[in-house]
Design a protein around this motif. Structure first.
Motif, PDB file in Angstrom:
ATOM      1  N   LEU A 199       0.838  -1.265   0.013  1.00 27.88           N
ATOM      2  CA  LEU A 199      -0.013   0.037   0.025  1.00 27.88           C
ATOM      3  C   LEU A 199       0.705   1.421   0.043  1.00 27.88           C
ATOM      4  CD1 LEU A 199      -2.927  -0.861   2.361  1.00 27.88           C
ATOM      5  CD2 LEU A 199      -2.861  -0.731   0.128  1.00 27.88           C
ATOM      6  N   GLU A 200       2.154   1.456   0.504  1.00 22.25           N
ATOM      7  CA  GLU A 200       2.846   2.318   0.562  1.00 22.25           C
ATOM      8  C   GLU A 200       3.361   2.630  -0.899  1.00 22.25           C
ATOM      9  OE1 GLU A 200       7.102   3.765   2.558  1.00 22.25           O
ATOM     10  OE2 GLU A 200       6.397   1.806   2.697  1.00 22.25           O
ATOM     11  N   GLN A 201       3.316   1.646  -1.773  1.00 18.07           N
ATOM     12  CA  GLN A 201       3.882   1.823  -3.050  1.00 18.07           C
ATOM     13  C   GLN A 201       2.702   2.267  -4.124  1.00 18.07           C
ATOM     14  OE1 GLN A 201       6.214  -0.921  -5.189  1.00 18.07           O
ATOM     15  NE2 GLN A 201       7.253  -1.599  -3.407  1.00 18.07           N
ATOM     16  N   VAL A 202       1.421   1.538  -3.466  1.00 14.85           N
ATOM     17  CA  VAL A 202       0.321   1.987  -4.294  1.00 14.85           C
ATOM     18  C   VAL A 202      -0.085   3.467  -3.919  1.00 14.85           C
ATOM     19  CG1 VAL A 202      -2.425   1.643  -4.172  1.00 14.85           C
ATOM     20  CG2 VAL A 202      -0.813  -0.325  -4.436  1.00 14.85           C
ATOM     21  N   TYR A 203       0.034   3.948  -2.834  1.00 15.47           N
ATOM     22  CA  TYR A 203      -0.395   5.419  -2.412  1.00 15.47           C
ATOM     23  C   TYR A 203       0.569   6.270  -3.045  1.00 15.47           C
ATOM     24  CZ  TYR A 203      -3.851   3.590   0.903  1.00 15.47           C
ATOM     25  OH  TYR A 203      -4.911   2.982   1.429  1.00 15.47           O
ATOM     26  N   TYR A 204       1.784   5.936  -3.268  1.00 17.62           N
ATOM     27  CA  TYR A 204       2.789   6.718  -3.811  1.00 17.62           C
ATOM     28  C   TYR A 204       2.479   7.049  -5.194  1.00 17.62           C
ATOM     29  CZ  TYR A 204       7.203   8.272  -5.944  1.00 17.62           C
ATOM     30  OH  TYR A 204       8.366   9.131  -6.629  1.00 17.62           O
ATOM     31  N   PHE A 205       2.097   5.895  -5.962  1.00 11.60           N
ATOM     32  CA  PHE A 205       1.527   6.032  -7.423  1.00 11.60           C
ATOM     33  C   PHE A 205       0.446   6.863  -7.442  1.00 11.60           C
ATOM     34  CE2 PHE A 205      -1.541   4.783 -10.571  1.00 11.60           C
ATOM     35  CZ  PHE A 205      -0.617   4.557 -11.651  1.00 11.60           C
ATOM     36  N   MET A 206      -0.566   6.839  -6.403  1.00 12.62           N
ATOM     37  CA  MET A 206      -1.849   7.561  -6.698  1.00 12.62           C
ATOM     38  C   MET A 206      -1.412   9.022  -6.355  1.00 12.62           C
ATOM     39  SD  MET A 206      -4.203   5.650  -7.600  1.00 12.62           S
ATOM     40  CE  MET A 206      -5.622   6.521  -7.088  1.00 12.62           C
ATOM     41  N   ASP A 207      -0.486   9.426  -5.510  1.00 18.32           N
ATOM     42  CA  ASP A 207      -0.208  10.548  -5.200  1.00 18.32           C
ATOM     43  C   ASP A 207       0.683  11.532  -6.092  1.00 18.32           C
ATOM     44  OD1 ASP A 207      -1.660  10.468  -2.746  1.00 18.32           O
ATOM     45  OD2 ASP A 207       0.073   9.890  -1.577  1.00 18.32           O
ATOM     46  N   THR A 208       1.256  10.624  -7.077  1.00 18.87           N
ATOM     47  CA  THR A 208       2.219  11.311  -7.860  1.00 18.87           C
ATOM     48  C   THR A 208       1.805  11.184  -9.351  1.00 18.87           C
ATOM     49  OG1 THR A 208       3.465   9.088  -7.883  1.00 18.87           O
ATOM     50  CG2 THR A 208       4.328  11.039  -6.540  1.00 18.87           C
ATOM     51  N   ALA A 209       0.500  10.369  -9.808  1.00 16.55           N
ATOM     52  CA  ALA A 209       0.114   9.959 -11.347  1.00 16.55           C
ATOM     53  C   ALA A 209      -0.455  11.273 -11.934  1.00 16.55           C
ATOM     54  CB  ALA A 209      -1.052   8.772 -10.983  1.00 16.55           C
ATOM     55  N   ALA A 210      -1.111  12.165 -11.113  1.00 15.68           N
ATOM     56  CA  ALA A 210      -1.949  13.365 -11.684  1.00 15.68           C
ATOM     57  C   ALA A 210      -0.995  14.497 -12.054  1.00 15.68           C
ATOM     58  CB  ALA A 210      -2.734  14.002 -10.447  1.00 15.68           C
ATOM     59  N   PRO A 211      -1.265  15.075 -13.495  1.00 19.30           N
ATOM     60  CA  PRO A 211      -2.581  14.906 -14.067  1.00 19.30           C
ATOM     61  C   PRO A 211      -2.238  13.617 -15.007  1.00 19.30           C
ATOM     62  CG  PRO A 211      -1.066  16.378 -14.955  1.00 19.30           C
ATOM     63  CD  PRO A 211      -0.417  16.184 -13.747  1.00 19.30           C
ATOM     64  N   PHE A 212      -3.463  12.831 -14.745  1.00 17.89           N
ATOM     65  CA  PHE A 212      -3.493  11.358 -15.509  1.00 17.89           C
ATOM     66  C   PHE A 212      -4.558  11.653 -16.713  1.00 17.89           C
ATOM     67  CE2 PHE A 212      -5.180   7.180 -16.548  1.00 17.89           C
ATOM     68  CZ  PHE A 212      -4.058   6.756 -16.576  1.00 17.89           C
ATOM     69  N   PRO A 213      -4.080  11.214 -18.048  1.00 23.66           N
ATOM     70  CA  PRO A 213      -2.783  10.807 -18.311  1.00 23.66           C
ATOM     71  C   PRO A 213      -1.954  11.763 -18.648  1.00 23.66           C
ATOM     72  CG  PRO A 213      -4.165  10.496 -20.295  1.00 23.66           C
ATOM     73  CD  PRO A 213      -5.094  10.875 -19.097  1.00 23.66           C
ATOM     74  N   GLY A 214      -0.673  11.664 -18.478  1.00 21.92           N
ATOM     75  CA  GLY A 214       0.210  12.883 -18.900  1.00 21.92           C
ATOM     76  C   GLY A 214       1.222  13.053 -17.714  1.00 21.92           C
ATOM     77  N   GLY A 215       1.083  12.508 -16.501  1.00 20.76           N
ATOM     78  CA  GLY A 215       1.957  12.875 -15.631  1.00 20.76           C
ATOM     79  C   GLY A 215       3.282  11.910 -15.311  1.00 20.76           C
ATOM     80  N   LYS A 216       3.506  10.989 -16.511  1.00 20.85           N
ATOM     81  CA  LYS A 216       4.589  10.120 -16.736  1.00 20.85           C
ATOM     82  C   LYS A 216       4.613   9.254 -15.697  1.00 20.85           C
ATOM     83  CE  LYS A 216       7.403  13.423 -19.502  1.00 20.85           C
ATOM     84  NZ  LYS A 216       8.549  14.241 -19.693  1.00 20.85           N
ATOM     85  N   HIS A 217       3.532   8.756 -15.067  1.00 20.97           N
ATOM     86  CA  HIS A 217       3.698   7.875 -14.015  1.00 20.97           C
ATOM     87  C   HIS A 217       4.259   6.401 -14.035  1.00 20.97           C
ATOM     88  CE1 HIS A 217       0.544   6.798 -16.743  1.00 20.97           C
ATOM     89  NE2 HIS A 217       0.745   5.489 -16.472  1.00 20.97           N
ATOM     90  N   GLY A 218       4.395   5.944 -15.444  1.00 18.84           N
ATOM     91  CA  GLY A 218       5.075   4.923 -15.678  1.00 18.84           C
ATOM     92  C   GLY A 218       6.645   4.834 -15.573  1.00 18.84           C
ATOM     93  N   LEU A 219       7.047   6.417 -15.477  1.00 20.50           N
ATOM     94  CA  LEU A 219       8.600   6.693 -15.496  1.00 20.50           C
ATOM     95  C   LEU A 219       8.931   7.028 -14.103  1.00 20.50           C
ATOM     96  CD1 LEU A 219       9.083   8.796 -18.848  1.00 20.50           C
ATOM     97  CD2 LEU A 219       9.504   6.217 -18.499  1.00 20.50           C
TER      98      LEU A 219
END
Length: 225
Positions: A199-219
Protein backbone atom coordinates in the motif's frame (compact mmCIF):
# COMPACT_ATOMS: atom_id res chain seq x y z
CA UNK A 1 -8.24 -20.99 -60.46
CA UNK A 2 -4.52 -20.34 -60.99
CA UNK A 3 -3.42 -23.58 -59.30
CA UNK A 4 -1.03 -21.63 -57.05
CA UNK A 5 0.09 -23.19 -53.80
CA UNK A 6 1.35 -20.97 -50.97
CA UNK A 7 3.29 -22.40 -48.07
CA UNK A 8 1.83 -21.86 -44.60
CA UNK A 9 5.01 -20.10 -43.40
CA UNK A 10 4.56 -17.53 -46.18
CA UNK A 11 1.00 -16.86 -45.06
CA UNK A 12 2.20 -16.42 -41.47
CA UNK A 13 4.62 -13.73 -42.68
CA UNK A 14 1.97 -11.98 -44.77
CA UNK A 15 -0.80 -11.83 -42.17
CA UNK A 16 0.97 -9.46 -39.70
CA UNK A 17 1.78 -7.12 -42.59
CA UNK A 18 -1.95 -6.98 -43.30
CA UNK A 19 -2.67 -6.15 -39.66
CA UNK A 20 -3.97 -9.64 -38.84
CA UNK A 21 -2.62 -11.21 -35.64
CA UNK A 22 -3.28 -14.34 -33.60
CA UNK A 23 -5.07 -13.18 -30.47
CA UNK A 24 -7.05 -14.81 -27.71
CA UNK A 25 -10.79 -14.20 -27.94
CA UNK A 26 -12.48 -12.26 -25.14
CA UNK A 27 -15.85 -13.31 -23.69
CA UNK A 28 -18.62 -10.78 -24.02
CA UNK A 29 -22.30 -10.50 -23.22
CA UNK A 30 -25.19 -10.08 -25.57
CA UNK A 31 -27.05 -8.15 -22.87
CA UNK A 32 -27.58 -4.58 -24.03
CA UNK A 33 -28.80 -1.58 -22.11
CA UNK A 34 -31.96 -0.29 -23.81
CA UNK A 35 -31.12 3.20 -22.50
CA UNK A 36 -27.50 3.16 -23.68
CA UNK A 37 -27.81 6.03 -26.17
CA UNK A 38 -29.68 8.24 -23.71
CA UNK A 39 -27.19 7.59 -20.88
CA UNK A 40 -24.17 8.31 -23.08
CA UNK A 41 -25.83 11.47 -24.38
CA UNK A 42 -26.30 12.74 -20.81
CA UNK A 43 -22.65 11.97 -20.02
CA UNK A 44 -21.40 13.74 -23.16
CA UNK A 45 -23.51 16.78 -22.32
CA UNK A 46 -22.10 16.88 -18.78
CA UNK A 47 -18.51 16.59 -20.04
CA UNK A 48 -19.11 19.41 -22.51
CA UNK A 49 -20.25 21.56 -19.56
CA UNK A 50 -17.29 20.55 -17.37
CA UNK A 51 -15.97 23.64 -15.56
CA UNK A 52 -14.74 24.96 -12.22
CA UNK A 53 -18.33 25.52 -11.10
CA UNK A 54 -19.58 22.20 -12.49
CA UNK A 55 -16.76 19.60 -12.38
CA UNK A 56 -17.31 16.11 -13.77
CA UNK A 57 -15.42 13.04 -12.56
CA UNK A 58 -14.99 9.47 -13.74
CA UNK A 59 -15.43 7.29 -10.65
CA UNK A 60 -14.74 3.65 -9.85
CA UNK A 61 -13.29 1.25 -7.30
CA UNK A 62 -10.29 -1.07 -7.62
CA UNK A 63 -9.17 -4.16 -5.69
CA UNK A 64 -5.60 -4.40 -4.39
CA UNK A 65 -4.45 -7.98 -3.75
CA UNK A 66 -1.43 -8.95 -1.69
CA UNK A 67 -0.92 -11.91 -4.00
CA UNK A 68 0.69 -10.21 -7.03
CA UNK A 69 -0.88 -10.02 -10.45
CA UNK A 70 1.29 -12.22 -12.64
CA UNK A 71 2.17 -10.80 -16.04
CA UNK A 72 4.83 -10.42 -18.70
CA UNK A 73 8.07 -8.72 -17.69
CA UNK A 74 11.54 -8.06 -19.08
CA UNK A 75 14.07 -10.83 -18.66
CA UNK A 76 16.88 -12.77 -20.29
CA UNK A 77 16.01 -15.02 -23.20
CA UNK A 78 15.26 -18.55 -22.06
CA UNK A 79 14.82 -17.55 -18.41
CA UNK A 80 11.41 -17.17 -16.79
CA UNK A 81 11.10 -14.81 -13.86
CA UNK A 82 9.88 -16.39 -10.65
CA UNK A 83 7.50 -14.33 -8.52
CA UNK A 84 7.15 -15.44 -4.91
CA UNK A 85 3.63 -15.07 -3.54
CA UNK A 86 2.79 -14.56 0.15
CA UNK A 87 0.37 -17.48 -0.06
CA UNK A 88 -2.61 -16.26 1.95
CA UNK A 89 -4.13 -13.39 0.02
CA UNK A 90 -5.28 -10.13 1.58
CA UNK A 91 -7.32 -7.38 -0.05
CA UNK A 92 -7.58 -3.62 0.13
CA UNK A 93 -9.82 -1.34 -1.88
CA UNK A 94 -9.55 2.12 -3.39
CA UNK A 95 -12.39 4.38 -4.44
CA UNK A 96 -11.17 7.01 -6.87
CA UNK A 97 -12.38 9.96 -8.90
CA UNK A 98 -10.61 11.24 -12.02
CA UNK A 99 -11.40 14.80 -13.08
CA UNK A 100 -12.72 14.66 -16.64
CA UNK A 101 -10.88 17.84 -17.66
CA UNK A 102 -7.79 18.39 -15.50
CA UNK A 103 -6.81 14.76 -14.85
CA UNK A 104 -6.57 15.39 -11.11
CA UNK A 105 -7.15 12.38 -8.85
CA UNK A 106 -9.04 12.12 -5.57
CA UNK A 107 -9.09 8.78 -3.77
CA UNK A 108 -9.67 7.01 -0.47
CA UNK A 109 -8.79 3.52 0.70
CA UNK A 110 -10.38 0.94 2.96
CA UNK A 111 -10.54 -2.71 3.92
CA UNK A 112 -14.08 -3.18 2.60
CA UNK A 113 -15.73 -2.15 -0.67
CA UNK A 114 -18.95 -0.81 0.76
CA UNK A 115 -21.22 2.22 0.59
CA UNK A 116 -19.16 3.73 3.41
CA UNK A 117 -16.06 3.71 1.20
CA UNK A 118 -17.95 5.40 -1.63
CA UNK A 119 -19.46 7.99 0.71
CA UNK A 120 -16.01 8.69 2.18
CA UNK A 121 -14.87 9.57 -1.34
CA UNK A 122 -17.90 11.82 -1.83
CA UNK A 123 -17.12 13.61 1.43
CA UNK A 124 -13.53 14.17 0.30
CA UNK A 125 -14.74 15.60 -3.01
CA UNK A 126 -17.18 17.77 -1.11
CA UNK A 127 -14.33 19.25 0.92
CA UNK A 128 -11.90 19.74 -1.96
CA UNK A 129 -14.51 21.20 -4.33
CA UNK A 130 -16.65 23.04 -1.80
CA UNK A 131 -17.00 26.08 -4.08
CA UNK A 132 -18.44 24.04 -6.94
CA UNK A 133 -22.12 24.60 -7.66
CA UNK A 134 -22.58 21.00 -8.78
CA UNK A 135 -20.42 17.87 -8.78
CA UNK A 136 -21.25 15.09 -11.21
CA UNK A 137 -19.75 11.61 -11.15
CA UNK A 138 -19.79 9.10 -13.99
CA UNK A 139 -20.27 5.74 -12.27
CA UNK A 140 -21.02 2.13 -13.11
CA UNK A 141 -23.98 0.17 -11.81
CA UNK A 142 -22.25 -1.42 -8.82
CA UNK A 143 -24.55 -1.84 -5.83
CA UNK A 144 -22.75 0.62 -3.52
CA UNK A 145 -23.57 3.44 -5.95
CA UNK A 146 -27.29 2.69 -5.63
CA UNK A 147 -27.62 1.58 -2.01
CA UNK A 148 -30.10 3.17 0.40
CA UNK A 149 -27.22 4.58 2.41
CA UNK A 150 -25.76 6.25 -0.68
CA UNK A 151 -29.16 7.55 -1.77
CA UNK A 152 -29.68 9.06 1.68
CA UNK A 153 -26.32 10.85 1.50
CA UNK A 154 -27.11 12.16 -1.98
CA UNK A 155 -30.48 13.49 -0.85
CA UNK A 156 -28.69 15.39 1.93
CA UNK A 157 -26.12 16.73 -0.56
CA UNK A 158 -28.16 17.75 -3.61
CA UNK A 159 -25.28 19.35 -5.51
CA UNK A 160 -23.95 15.83 -6.16
CA UNK A 161 -25.38 13.88 -9.07
CA UNK A 162 -24.50 10.40 -10.31
CA UNK A 163 -24.47 9.76 -14.06
CA UNK A 164 -24.81 6.02 -14.59
CA UNK A 165 -22.98 4.32 -17.42
CA UNK A 166 -24.79 1.80 -19.61
CA UNK A 167 -24.56 -1.69 -18.12
CA UNK A 168 -21.49 -3.72 -19.08
CA UNK A 169 -19.72 -0.70 -20.60
CA UNK A 170 -16.51 -0.21 -18.56
CA UNK A 171 -14.60 1.10 -21.61
CA UNK A 172 -16.60 4.34 -21.35
CA UNK A 173 -15.12 4.97 -17.89
CA UNK A 174 -11.69 6.59 -18.33
CA UNK A 175 -10.60 5.87 -14.76
CA UNK A 176 -10.22 2.24 -15.85
CA UNK A 177 -7.03 3.37 -17.63
CA UNK A 178 -5.74 4.69 -14.31
CA UNK A 179 -6.37 1.34 -12.64
CA UNK A 180 -4.63 -0.43 -15.52
CA UNK A 181 -1.60 1.84 -15.09
CA UNK A 182 -1.62 1.18 -11.34
CA UNK A 183 -1.49 -2.57 -11.90
CA UNK A 184 1.13 -2.31 -14.64
CA UNK A 185 3.37 -0.05 -12.55
CA UNK A 186 2.91 -1.41 -9.02
CA UNK A 187 0.95 -4.62 -8.46
CA UNK A 188 2.09 -6.73 -11.41
CA UNK A 189 4.82 -9.14 -10.28
CA UNK A 190 5.38 -7.12 -7.10
CA UNK A 191 7.60 -8.55 -4.37
CA UNK A 192 6.05 -6.96 -1.29
CA UNK A 193 5.82 -9.37 1.62
CA UNK A 194 2.99 -7.63 3.43
CA UNK A 195 0.08 -5.33 2.67
CA UNK A 196 1.62 -2.30 4.40
CA UNK A 197 4.60 -2.33 2.03
CA UNK A 198 2.37 -2.80 -1.00
CA UNK A 199 0.00 0.00 0.00
CA UNK A 200 2.94 2.34 0.54
CA UNK A 201 3.79 1.89 -3.13
CA UNK A 202 0.15 2.04 -4.24
CA UNK A 203 -0.42 5.33 -2.42
CA UNK A 204 2.85 6.73 -3.77
CA UNK A 205 1.62 5.98 -7.28
CA UNK A 206 -1.79 7.54 -6.64
CA UNK A 207 -0.21 10.67 -5.16
CA UNK A 208 2.14 11.18 -8.11
CA UNK A 209 0.08 10.01 -11.11
CA UNK A 210 -1.84 13.27 -11.61
CA UNK A 211 -2.49 14.79 -14.00
CA UNK A 212 -3.55 11.53 -15.60
CA UNK A 213 -2.80 10.72 -18.31
CA UNK A 214 0.28 12.81 -18.87
CA UNK A 215 1.97 12.65 -15.48
CA UNK A 216 4.59 10.15 -16.74
CA UNK A 217 3.51 7.82 -13.95
CA UNK A 218 5.16 4.86 -15.63
CA UNK A 219 8.56 6.60 -15.50
CA UNK A 220 8.41 7.55 -11.84
CA UNK A 221 10.82 5.73 -9.59
CA UNK A 222 9.10 3.16 -7.42
CA UNK A 223 10.88 1.05 -4.87
CA UNK A 224 10.45 -2.68 -4.38
CA UNK A 225 10.75 -4.53 -1.10
Amino acid sequence: LCNIQIHSSTIRRWLPKAGIVWRRAAPTLYIQDPDKKEKLAVIREALADNSIDHPVFYQDEVDIHLNPKIGADWGHRGAQRKVATPGQNKKHYLAGALHGQTGQIVYVGGERKTSDLFIELLEKLKGQYRRAKSIRLIVDNYIIHKSKKTQKWLSDNPKFKLLFLPVYSPWHNKIEKLWHALHETITRNHQCKNMDNLLEQVYYFMDTAAPFPGGKHGLKQVYHN
